[in-house]
Design a protein around this motif. Structure first.
Motif, PDB file in Angstrom:
ATOM      1  N   PHE A 414      61.942  33.568  51.605  1.00 16.98           N
ATOM      2  CA  PHE A 414      60.936  33.514  50.441  1.00 16.98           C
ATOM      3  C   PHE A 414      59.589  32.392  50.648  1.00 16.98           C
ATOM      4  N   SER A 415      60.438  32.023  51.712  1.00 15.00           N
ATOM      5  CA  SER A 415      58.886  30.626  51.543  1.00 15.00           C
ATOM      6  C   SER A 415      58.592  31.023  52.576  1.00 15.00           C
ATOM      7  N   THR A 416      58.316  32.075  53.826  1.00 17.74           N
ATOM      8  CA  THR A 416      57.473  32.963  54.180  1.00 17.74           C
ATOM      9  C   THR A 416      56.683  33.929  53.993  1.00 17.74           C
ATOM     10  N   SER A 417      58.052  34.252  52.430  1.00 20.95           N
ATOM     11  CA  SER A 417      56.258  34.984  51.520  1.00 20.95           C
ATOM     12  C   SER A 417      55.773  33.977  51.157  1.00 20.95           C
ATOM     13  N   MET A 418      55.881  33.448  50.324  1.00 18.50           N
ATOM     14  CA  MET A 418      55.007  32.803  49.516  1.00 18.50           C
ATOM     15  C   MET A 418      53.835  31.842  50.441  1.00 18.50           C
ATOM     16  N   GLY A 419      54.269  31.684  52.069  1.00 19.06           N
ATOM     17  CA  GLY A 419      52.584  31.186  52.472  1.00 19.06           C
ATOM     18  C   GLY A 419      52.008  32.561  53.189  1.00 19.06           C
ATOM     19  N   MET A 420      52.479  33.735  52.748  1.00 19.16           N
ATOM     20  CA  MET A 420      51.412  35.068  53.164  1.00 19.16           C
ATOM     21  C   MET A 420      50.440  35.684  51.545  1.00 19.16           C
ATOM     22  N   ILE A 421      51.293  35.104  50.512  1.00 17.95           N
ATOM     23  CA  ILE A 421      50.321  35.296  49.392  1.00 17.95           C
ATOM     24  C   ILE A 421      49.332  34.106  49.504  1.00 17.95           C
ATOM     25  N   ALA A 422      49.421  32.921  49.918  1.00 17.06           N
ATOM     26  CA  ALA A 422      48.998  31.627  49.675  1.00 17.06           C
ATOM     27  C   ALA A 422      47.129  32.317  50.767  1.00 17.06           C
ATOM     28  N   MET A 423      47.661  32.301  51.841  1.00 18.68           N
ATOM     29  CA  MET A 423      46.794  32.590  52.626  1.00 18.68           C
ATOM     30  C   MET A 423      45.840  33.695  52.482  1.00 18.68           C
ATOM     31  N   PHE A 424      46.493  34.957  51.682  1.00 15.73           N
ATOM     32  CA  PHE A 424      46.119  36.211  51.091  1.00 15.73           C
ATOM     33  C   PHE A 424      44.372  35.721  49.619  1.00 15.73           C
ATOM     34  N   LEU A 425      45.176  34.885  49.213  1.00 15.92           N
ATOM     35  CA  LEU A 425      44.288  34.181  48.207  1.00 15.92           C
ATOM     36  C   LEU A 425      43.669  33.389  48.749  1.00 15.92           C
ATOM     37  N   THR A 426      43.858  32.846  50.018  1.00 17.00           N
ATOM     38  CA  THR A 426      42.877  31.532  50.147  1.00 17.00           C
ATOM     39  C   THR A 426      41.301  32.643  50.305  1.00 17.00           C
ATOM     40  N   SER A 427      41.787  33.383  51.306  1.00 16.14           N
ATOM     41  CA  SER A 427      40.359  34.667  51.810  1.00 16.14           C
ATOM     42  C   SER A 427      39.211  35.161  51.071  1.00 16.14           C
ATOM     43  N   PHE A 428      39.773  35.001  49.276  1.00 11.72           N
ATOM     44  CA  PHE A 428      39.235  35.051  48.275  1.00 11.72           C
ATOM     45  C   PHE A 428      37.772  33.811  47.885  1.00 11.72           C
ATOM     46  N   TRP A 429      38.153  32.785  48.692  1.00 16.84           N
ATOM     47  CA  TRP A 429      37.171  31.447  47.940  1.00 16.84           C
ATOM     48  C   TRP A 429      36.401  32.133  48.567  1.00 16.84           C
ATOM     49  N   THR A 430      35.070  31.929  47.684  1.00 18.21           N
ATOM     50  CA  THR A 430      33.610  31.111  47.919  1.00 18.21           C
ATOM     51  C   THR A 430      32.281  30.475  47.321  1.00 18.21           C
ATOM     52  N   THR A 431      31.817  30.347  46.705  1.00 17.31           N
ATOM     53  CA  THR A 431      30.772  29.259  46.082  1.00 17.31           C
ATOM     54  C   THR A 431      31.235  28.846  44.993  1.00 17.31           C
ATOM     55  N   ASP A 432      31.463  29.837  44.390  1.00 16.00           N
ATOM     56  CA  ASP A 432      31.606  30.153  43.037  1.00 16.00           C
ATOM     57  C   ASP A 432      33.124  30.447  42.393  1.00 16.00           C
ATOM     58  N   THR A 433      34.288  29.736  44.018  1.00 15.65           N
ATOM     59  CA  THR A 433      35.975  29.748  43.428  1.00 15.65           C
ATOM     60  C   THR A 433      35.939  28.314  42.318  1.00 15.65           C
ATOM     61  N   SER A 434      36.531  28.474  41.295  1.00 17.47           N
ATOM     62  CA  SER A 434      37.410  27.667  40.547  1.00 17.47           C
ATOM     63  C   SER A 434      37.769  26.682  41.016  1.00 17.47           C
ATOM     64  N   PHE A 435      38.372  25.160  40.719  1.00 17.78           N
ATOM     65  CA  PHE A 435      38.773  24.370  41.970  1.00 17.78           C
ATOM     66  C   PHE A 435      40.310  24.783  41.506  1.00 17.78           C
ATOM     67  N   SER A 436      41.032  25.124  40.221  1.00 18.32           N
ATOM     68  CA  SER A 436      41.874  25.665  40.178  1.00 18.32           C
ATOM     69  C   SER A 436      43.134  26.634  40.795  1.00 18.32           C
ATOM     70  N   PHE A 437      41.694  27.530  41.280  1.00 15.78           N
ATOM     71  CA  PHE A 437      42.143  28.745  42.537  1.00 15.78           C
ATOM     72  C   PHE A 437      41.964  27.730  43.629  1.00 15.78           C
ATOM     73  N   ILE A 438      41.127  27.083  43.746  1.00 11.08           N
ATOM     74  CA  ILE A 438      41.802  26.244  45.666  1.00 11.08           C
ATOM     75  C   ILE A 438      42.852  26.092  45.238  1.00 11.08           C
ATOM     76  N   ILE A 439      43.635  24.917  44.157  1.00 11.35           N
ATOM     77  CA  ILE A 439      44.185  23.924  43.866  1.00 11.35           C
ATOM     78  C   ILE A 439      45.456  25.046  44.282  1.00 11.35           C
ATOM     79  N   LEU A 440      45.669  25.716  43.755  1.00 13.81           N
ATOM     80  CA  LEU A 440      47.104  26.887  43.168  1.00 13.81           C
ATOM     81  C   LEU A 440      47.342  27.397  44.631  1.00 13.81           C
ATOM     82  N   CYS A 441      45.961  27.716  45.902  1.00 11.79           N
ATOM     83  CA  CYS A 441      46.072  28.339  46.622  1.00 11.79           C
ATOM     84  C   CYS A 441      46.725  27.105  48.230  1.00 11.79           C
TER      85      CYS A 441
END
Length: 608
Positions: A414-441
């Motif tokens: 469970f925890s390693t799958s959560m880490g995989m999801i976190a890294m995948f979402l982090t790869s979408f960060w841009t200058t327009d990414t919201s703070f809430s999305f960054i904090i979630l990652c």
């Protein structure tokens, strides 16, 4: 009545024959047998070697509380634990506090493209010598090993704060890393002596709270200290806090494992038990790899003979290390019979890739906030606070889950799958990414990392204990009940139990190596991408100067560069960071796949 099966229910530091003033005397015809009662308590039985009954046997039962009290000479276990955890937190803090301040230090010394060495050299010495502490504590005692680590860390921290150039700071960080690795390892080793495997998850959760908090709070704390009173105090802060750890090492702890194990030999005989060849091989392996990845694509092209020569020699040295551990070393740093087993190896690799990915994100994120978004050091560091909370929750949740359920396999998945999801979402960060999305990652990554480092260590230790009992069972089944058999059996099990300290060191070796390799590889990807793209995008008479500023003074590009060049540089930073995050996704996938091979073993509920 037939003689009951003799089980070895002792800890790694317990004596083969318990010394006690009330122990009955026996002659040459009697054989002491260490047994374990149905409730897990240690029992010493003295019985005749010529009979198959125990009606005339005398037994003494030691409860968990009595075992701990004897090892601590009546001192409070809570004081010992707190002192150990402070050392763990400070060692982790010293490794992460540079995450937010290294752009500032690099700018001050005008060497931002080389500043990664203040992080990697700390983690290198922290990693390379960390597995030695398990063996050193077995040979010279728990107190001696902890005291040595505390003093070295104290000296190294003071030298870091007093450094006036990059070379001196790198050397000072190397010294501090030697002590920091010992503080971390000895905390886990001593804790293994004082709690059962099943409860170990909960207490390891507390220790990982200190480790995780130090790992992540270092960035925001470093930013605040640097902006207020200067970066040197980021290292001076260790000195007063380390006094409690020094107090525990000097005034509370003893070398209780040497007292219990009387067959310690002379000083020189104990020195011979340390794996010097293995230590040298692992240091050479990591140093060559770091040198190659730091130079390749940065100061030298990857086609440079020095770069690929170092890489080749690194892999060769790694192969030599494996051969030494498997065939030569009498007391190896990394016991081959443990690391080549399925579950211990899977735990080690899960730990390796988990820390590798998390530390890579930790060291890339400040560049995103400061270089791309333009925040100050202290402002950027505040984004790490949610990760601190998540790390704490993940570590404690894992510990309480294992203590309550006696299970870790499903939780690790469970925890390693959560880490995989976190890294995948982090790869979408841009200058327009919201703070809430960054904090979630960051929260998902923190919870996963905190859970992984707790569960993998407990899973690894449970395998060692299980293998020892199974070996003892088969040995018991096939051999006759004779005095010679009893001695061999006891020695064999003692050898397995002493591997508990070494196994802990191996787990920490893979964790630390993951951090070192992660930071080095991510730095290589970022610096190499920046250099390549800027060389292609910026031309003209001032191109070399602009590229030099962009690579060496990340925090000052907004004041030193003209608007047209600044736009290109910031876009290049964003692209390089995105490529770095893609690599983090790959690391998280490997972490998840490694976790699938971990098997479930029973977690004992009594101190062994």
């Amino acid at each position: 009545m037939t003689r009951p099966q003799a089980k070895a229910g002792v800890t790694e530091a317990s004596p083969l024959l318990q010394a006690d003033e009330h122990k009955p005397s026996y002659n040459a015809d009697t054989v002491p047998i260490i047994e374990e009662s149905s409730d897990g308590c240690i029992i010493e039985v003295v019985t005749s070697s010529s009979t198959t009954t125990i009606e005339n046997a005398s037994a003494k039962t030691l409860t968990d509380e009595e075992i701990v009290s004897k090892r601590l000479n009546g001192a409070s276990a809570s004081v010992v634990m707190v002192g150990l955890w402070i050392g763990v937190g400070l060692a982790a803090l010293d490794g992460s506090i540079v995450a937010a301040i290294y752009p500032q230090i690099g700018t001050e010394f005008k060497r931002s493209n080389e500043i990664v060495w203040i992080a990697t050299m700390y983690l290198l010495s922290y990693t390379a010598l960390q597995p030695l502490y398990g063996r050193i504590s077995d040979v010279f005692g728990r107190r001696t090993a902890l005291l040595f680590a505390s003093i070295v860390f104290f000296i190294g921290s003071a030298m870091c704060g007093a450094s006036n150039d990059l070379l001196t700071l790198i050397v000072s960080r190397t010294i501090a890393g030697i002590g920091g690795g010992g503080l971390n390892t000895m905390s886990a080793v001593i804790m293994s002596d004082l709690v059962s495997i099943r409860e170990r998850g909960k207490y390891q959760g507390y220790a990982n709270v200190a480790y995780s908090a130090g790992s992540v709070i270092g960035a925001p704390l470093g930013g605040i200290i640097t902006d207020s009173i200067g970066w040197r105090y980021c290292f001076y802060i260790n000195l007063p806090l380390l006094l409690l750890s020094l107090y525990v090492a000097i005034c509370v702890l003893t070398d209780y494992n040497l007292t219990e194990n009387r067959n310690t030999g002379s000083f020189f005989e104990r020195l011979k038990k340390i794996d010097y060849l293995g230590s040298l091989a692992v240091v050479v392996t990591v140093i060559c790899f770091l040198l190659a990845t730091s130079m390749g694509g940065n100061s030298r092209p990857w086609s440079d003979p020095l770069v690929y020569g170092l890489l080749i020699f690194s892999f060769f040295s790694g192969a030599v290390f494996c051969y030494i551990e498997a065939k030569i070393a009498e007391k190896p740093l990394m016991p081959w019979k443990i690391i080549t087993s399925r579950t211990p190896f899977a735990c080690a690799m899960t730990n390796f890739f988990s820390v590798m990915g998390s530390m890579s994100v930790t060291f890339t994120t400040p560049i995103f906030f400061q270089g791309v978004l333009g925040y100050t050091t202290s402002q950027a560091s505040l984004f790490f606070l949610p990760k601190v909370v998540a790390l704490t929750c993940g570590s404690l949740s894992a510990g309480y889950w294992m203590a309550r359920k006696g299970e870790y396999q499903k939780y690790i998945t469970f925890s390693t799958s959560m880490g995989m999801i976190a890294m995948f979402l982090t790869s979408f960060w841009t200058t327009d990414t919201s703070f809430s999305f960054i904090i979630l990652c960051l929260v998902l990554d923190g919870f996963s990392s905190g859970s992984n480092i707790t569960t993998t260590l407990v899973a690894m230790l449970s395998c060692v204990e299980h293998s020892g009992k199974m070996a003892s069972f088969f040995f018991e089944f096939y051999k006759l009940y004779t005095f010679v058999k009893h001695i061999k059996e006891t020695f064999f099990f003692w050898e397995n139990i002493t591997e508990m300290a070494t196994t802990t060191s191996v787990s920490y070796l893979f964790r630390s190596t993951g951090g070192v390799v992660g930071i080095s590889v991510i730095s290589t990807v970022f610096q190499g991408t920046v250099k390549k793209l800027l060389t292609e995008r910026i031309t003209g008479p001032n191109a070399k100067e602009i590229i030099e500023i962009a690579r060496k003074s990340i925090n000052e590009v907004r004041t030193l560069l003209p608007p047209d060049a600044l736009a290109i540089v910031l876009d290049t930073y964003e692209t390089a960071i995105r490529y770095s995050f893609y690599l983090c996704v790959f690391m998280s996938v490997l972490c998840f796949l490694s976790a699938l091979f971990i098997q479930q073993f029973t977690l004992a509920s009594k101190i062994k």
